[in-house]
Design an enzyme around this catalytic site. Structure first.
Site, PDB file in Angstrom:
ATOM      1  N   LEU B 616     -30.581 105.086  88.965  1.00  0.00           N
ATOM      2  CA  LEU B 616     -31.770 105.259  89.816  1.00  0.00           C
ATOM      3  C   LEU B 616     -32.071 104.016  90.644  1.00  0.00           C
ATOM      4  O   LEU B 616     -32.671 104.102  91.702  1.00  0.00           O
ATOM      5  CB  LEU B 616     -32.978 105.632  88.948  1.00  0.00           C
ATOM      6  N   GLU B 691     -30.833 100.699  75.904  1.00  0.00           N
ATOM      7  CA  GLU B 691     -30.316 100.289  74.600  1.00  0.00           C
ATOM      8  C   GLU B 691     -28.793 100.228  74.546  1.00  0.00           C
ATOM      9  O   GLU B 691     -28.221  99.534  73.709  1.00  0.00           O
ATOM     10  CB  GLU B 691     -30.831 101.260  73.544  1.00  0.00           C
TER      11      GLU B 691
END
Lengths: 328, 729
Positions: B616, B691
């Site tokens: 994004l 993560e």
């Protein structure tokens, strides 16, 4: 943090007066003291700010040495041209400690007096003979990875955490102390800090009302100067083991071998027998090992910190080898 | 008007790729960056609330037992002290992530050293802290609380257990087998901003400014703790100075501040000290793991075993999900996986930075390196050989799978030498130099989310949701997403986050934020486009919007005719979750040097290649990866919570003694983004990022340590003492 009053000392006399009683403490950079006050490890009723009593400069001495004012910041000392050229071990040791921000605030005198990082000392809900005589030592049988392997007692196994003083010990610097009656006394850095013995709360030889005014370095001795600090991360960590070394080799033999060690004891560790064993010998693995044997003759681990004994041996070996290579 | 969309099947249309504004994916700087670096972005303790009293938590100095009495009077007479509160509604543990409730925990019952038992409120922080330290507490101590996870019987987590085929037999008959045990130490989240709350009542309405990651859950948790209706509570968390899992659930400060503010009749601020953040919020459990790998002559796995022992307090539901990616990362028809929890009295174990894979992957990928060596296969080749066609346990297809590409592109970019490997091939001065690699995997999570998007009459837009931005870039990517869909410069899109007066977002956690809330914004924007299309007589799919204009030349402002156009998008993960196994994948490559005298390890360079669906914003995505790799260095080399063996108290509870990597430990890191579209991951084809960067990276370092100096170490972190003990002479 306990409520405290704050007073600014204008002169050395002022400061001596203000810090004369047991409830008053002098503050300079405060990088260690304020943390300990927040934790209520230190609970002074009065803080005497000594930042404006002078004693901040770095000056040449008559015998060609250097006098570093008690209030010179660690940064000022580390970047001073004469420190860098004549006493590089000192610059390197200072730069191996703390962070830039802390070094900007920390002072010579305060750094010498900084207190141990023992986890049990800094937690007031745990036993500590240093903080609360007679309460016991939490670190023995506790988490003792950072702790001492030399000069411990059954009362305390804490280490002196600093770097600067280790280099000062190798350089055989003198601590200049103003006494309350207006005299000045000089104590070798090597004798300034105490071993814990039965009085672990006593960390150095300063008496109440005494203030450090300067540290004086002898005339430069040259040689290869090394500060080697072994730690778990590459910055902002206390030494597992550190070695300050001033080494000279002429005609293939050690002519100078002044060594001091950090991370091993309640004080910067200096053992003149190591110098005696090295000087006059030809550098070799055997002689490096012999030096380590002397250093670690009485070493004793407490489980978690057992590794410091072989680590100290290996680090000393590395330093002596580096110095030998530099001289070649 | 709310538009609800439940994703039940993959979406290959990739609508976002057809939009015309061209801002999505661009490396825009964070919109709130300037406010943060100039100190004008208020964190929760910094809201200028007048007449605010200060609360400091009092914590237990025993490990287990009862509080018999608290000598309040002595403290109430101290200067400035307003109240000593030990209300039974106060919480003693932070809620677990997505708990959605906060059942009564009784501060008078102590179950770990350092547990909050009371709150002292005073005029100033210093007065409160002093009084808190002076508070006399009488306990009845229950001795012999279990503290050592290996000294108690573990409780098997049956949901995690998998037994397929016969692993024992596979191990006995395999051409190459590995059976190794790893340990990892506990970790702290170590966010810079400590947990902090300011609570303020207006009649029966409560507002709390708090540092929290998931307001959508936290509001129910706080309502539950206080016995209130959610509509009477407002939580505000516009800026969060790092969460890393520690702020998923409502923490002790939030509840205590709310109770105290009611009692003293004025706003109360409660800020945890650094020591308290370490001692009473969340820890990552330590782990003990056994890896068994059985391979045929070619290195292809025929057996896979992973057992793990973790710990938590009695009654806590969370179990560090160590096996999460082990279930599907590699094949092997004979499988044996099991997770056990030991009940011990250390503070709550919960979500800390990539729970599960952060510690499971370093063990698995370390064992894979041992197998590669035994089988004489290049470690990259070994991984490539063992990528399964489908989920080896569930039989499900993967939604997308970029492990092979990441391994290949990563190896290429790093300059990986696939030739024969043996330790101690290079010594530079005192330093052994070596390389290592590891795979990365992190399950893809996604959650229900709602957002309101308003196209204002003036042609600008506003996005509103109670979603948080915990430093990840949410403000920025949502502006880009709405800008892309509505044909606007992202600077024209105001994003309002972190306030429960807005529609419920998914919260930030489990790396699900961007895909979940992004989908809600996408759905809302699509509904706005439909309305605009209708007005223009154009099908939404054909509508082209750019720079505030339609392709036909019509200006959005004139089309709106003085009225705002607002839609709520409500995204719900549908049955698609049951049809695919979805995960982010990647590969790590590291070069380290190990000092042959001191055992110190320094990372020379490190590279991560990652595939996680649509990117994004290339800048914030890359930053997330850099952060993840940095944490990988921490897991590998420095981070370890140390607990006293006698009373279980955490000893190294500050940032000087709990060693997260410092700048000097982190070399130039390289990130390769392997861009893809995952049609089943989310309506915007994006997956989680944050993560993944720390899921396996520690093993690349560990494997490089072995390659450098020959020390094969099975205990993380690999501190100098451990390296020296394992280093051959």
């Amino acid at each position: 943090m306990r409520p405290f009053s704050y007073t600014r000392a204008r002169t050395l006399d002022d400061a001596a007066q203000l810090t004369h009683d047991d409830t008053a403490v002098a503050i300079a950079g405060g990088t260690n003291l304020l943390d300990l006050m927040k934790l209520q490890v230190e609970t002074p009723e009065t803080l005497a700010d000594i930042n404006r009593i002078g004693f901040g400069g770095i000056e040449d001495t008559d015998d060609g040495g250097l006098s570093i004012g008690a209030l010179a910041s660690n940064t000022e000392t580390a970047v001073h041209p004469r420190v860098r050229s004549d006493y590089p071990v000192l610059a390197r040791a200072i730069l191996a400690g703390a962070t830039q921000q802390l070094r900007n605030k920390a002072t010579t005198g305060g750094n010498l007096c900084q207190r141990t990082r023992c986890f049990y000392f800094t937690n007031i809900d745990q036993p500590c003979n240093k903080r609360e005589p007679g309460s016991g030592c939490g670190a023995i049988d506790g988490i003792a990875k950072l702790h001492a392997v030399l000069g411990t007692s059954d009362q305390c196994i804490a280490t002196y955490p600093g770097d600067m003083a280790v280099a000062l010990s190798a350089l055989d610097a003198q601590v200049e102390i103003a006494t309350p009656n207006g005299d000045t006394r000089r104590v070798p850095v090597r004798d300034f800090h105490c071993l814990p013995g039965d009085t672990p709360w006593r960390e150095n030889v300063l008496e109440k009302g005494e203030l450090i005014t300067a540290v004086t370095l002898p005339a430069p001795v040259g040689g290869t100067q090394i500060y080697r600090k072994v730690r778990e991360r590459s910055s902002y960590a206390f030494a597992l083991v550190s070695v300050a070394a001033i080494i000279e080799i002429e005609d293939g033999k050690f002519t100078r071998a002044d060594l001091a060690f950090g991370g091993l004891a309640h004080k910067p560790w200096h053992d003149p027998r190591i110098t005696d064993a090295l000087v006059g010998t030809v550098p070799s693995d055997e002689i490096f090992d012999k030096a380590a044997d002397i250093l670690l003759e009485d070493a004793r681990g407490f489980g978690e910190n057992d590794f410091k004994i072989p680590l100290a041996r290996r680090t000393l070996h590395a330093v002596l080898q580096n110095a030998t290579e530099a001289a070649a | 008007m709310t538009v609800h969309f439940k994703q039940d099947k993959p979406d290959d249309s990739n609508r976002l790729d057809g939009m015309k504004q061209g801002v999505l994916g661009k490396p825009l700087p964070r919109v709130e960056g300037m406010a943060k670096v100039t100190g004008t972005a208020p964190y929760s303790a910094e809201y200028p609330i007048t007449d605010c009293a200060e609360g400091v938590l009092v914590t237990s100095t025993i490990t287990r037992g009862k509080v018999l009495s608290i000598d309040k009077d002595a403290v109430l007479s101290m200067p400035g002290v307003l109240a000593v509160i030990d209300d039974p509604a106060m919480t003693t543990r932070a809620a677990q992530g997505t708990a959605d409730e906060a059942p009564q925990q009784e501060p008078g019952t102590v179950c770990y050293w350092g547990q909050p038992i009371a709150l002292v409120v005073a005029e100033t922080f210093e007065q409160a802290r002093d009084a808190a330290k002076h508070l006399g507490v009488e306990y009845r101590e229950d001795p012999d609380a279990p503290l050592d996870p290996q000294a108690v019987d573990g409780e098997e987590q049956e949901d995690e257990t998998v037994r397929q085929g016969d692993l024992e037999h596979a191990m006995a008959t395999a051409a190459h087998s590995v059976d190794v045990a790893y340990t990892t130490k506990g970790h702290a989240s170590a966010a810079m901003e400590p947990h902090a709350s300011i609570a303020q009542w207006d009649g029966d309405k409560l507002t709390v400014y708090a540092s929290l990651q998931m307001l959508n859950y936290n509001i129910s948790e706080l309502a539950d703790a206080l016995g209130m209706e959610e509509e009477n509570i407002r939580l505000v968390s516009r800026f969060v100075g790092g969460g890393f899992g520690s702020k998923l659930g409502v923490s002790e400060d939030v509840v205590a501040a709310a109770i105290a503010a009611k009692e003293v009749g004025r706003p109360v601020r409660v800020v945890l000290s650094r020591q308290q953040v370490f001692q009473c919020v969340m820890r990552r459990s330590e782990t003990k793991q056994r890896l068994r790998l059985a391979a045929d002559e070619s290195g292809k796995l025929i057996g896979f075993g992973h057992h793990a022992l973790v710990s938590n307090l009695p009654g806590e539901t969370f179990a560090e999900p160590v096996l999460q990616s082990s279930h599907f990362l590699y094949g092997g028809e004979n499988r044996d996986l099991m997770l056990e929890v030991a009940r011990i009295h250390r503070m709550t174990a919960g979500s800390v930075r990539a729970p599960g894979e952060a510690v499971g992957m370093p063990a698995l990928e370390g064992a894979m390196d041992v197998l590669a060596e035994k089988a004489g296969i290049d470690p990259v080749e070994l991984r490539l050989k063992n990528i399964p066609e489908e989920d080896p346990e569930e039989g499900l297809p993967f939604s997308s799978h970029k492990l092979a590409e990441c391994l290949k592109q990563g190896a290429e970019a790093f300059g990986w030498d696939s030739g024969p490997r043996s330790p101690r091939h290079t010594c530079e001065g005192e330093w052994w130099v070596g390389t290592g690699m590891a795979s990365a995997a992190r399950v893809h999570n996604i959650a229900e989310a709602t957002a309101r998007v308003t196209l204002k009459a003036d042609g600008s837009a506003v996005v509103e949701t109670d979603m948080t931005d915990i430093g990840t870039g949410t403000y920025t990517i949502l502006a880009q997403l709405a800008g892309e869909m509505l044909g606007l410069d992202p600077a024209q899109v105001l994003v309002e986050l972190g306030d429960t007066k807005h529609p419920r977002g998914p919260g930030s956690g489990g790396s699900w934020g961007a895909a979940s809330i992004g989908s809600a914004v996408y759905i809302a924007c699509k509904a706005i486009r439909e309305e605009l299309g209708q007005r223009l007589g154009v099908d939404e799919a054909e509508l082209e919007l750019k720079d505030g204009k339609a392709a036909s030349g019509e200006n959005l402002v004139s089309l709106l005719d003085g009225n705002d156009l607002s839609r709520e998008g409500h995204y719900e993960p549908g049955d698609i979750k049951d049809d695919f196994t979805a995960s982010g994948f990647g590969a790590f490559f590291a070069q380290v040097r190990v000092n042959r005298f001191t055992g110190e390890t320094r990372v020379d360079r490190m590279l991560g290649a990652f595939g996680f669906g649509r990117v994004l914003n290339h800048k914030t995505a890359r930053s997330q990866c850099l952060g993840g790799i940095t944490w990988s260095i921490g897991v590998a080399l420095t981070e370890a919570l140390e607990f006293d063996p006698r009373d279980g108290h955490l000893v190294n509870c500050d940032l000087a003694e709990y060693h997260v990597p410092v700048h000097r430990d982190v070399p130039d890191l390289e990130v390769v983004l392997v861009e893809e579209r995952d049609p089943a991951a989310s309506p915007i084809q994006a997956k989680g990022i944050g993560e993944l960067g720390m899921c396996g990276g520690a093993a690349a370092i560990a494997n490089a340590i072995y390659n450098a100096c020959g020390a094969r170490i099975f205990d993380y972190p690999m501190t100098p003492d451990r390296v020296l003990a394992a280093m051959p002479d």
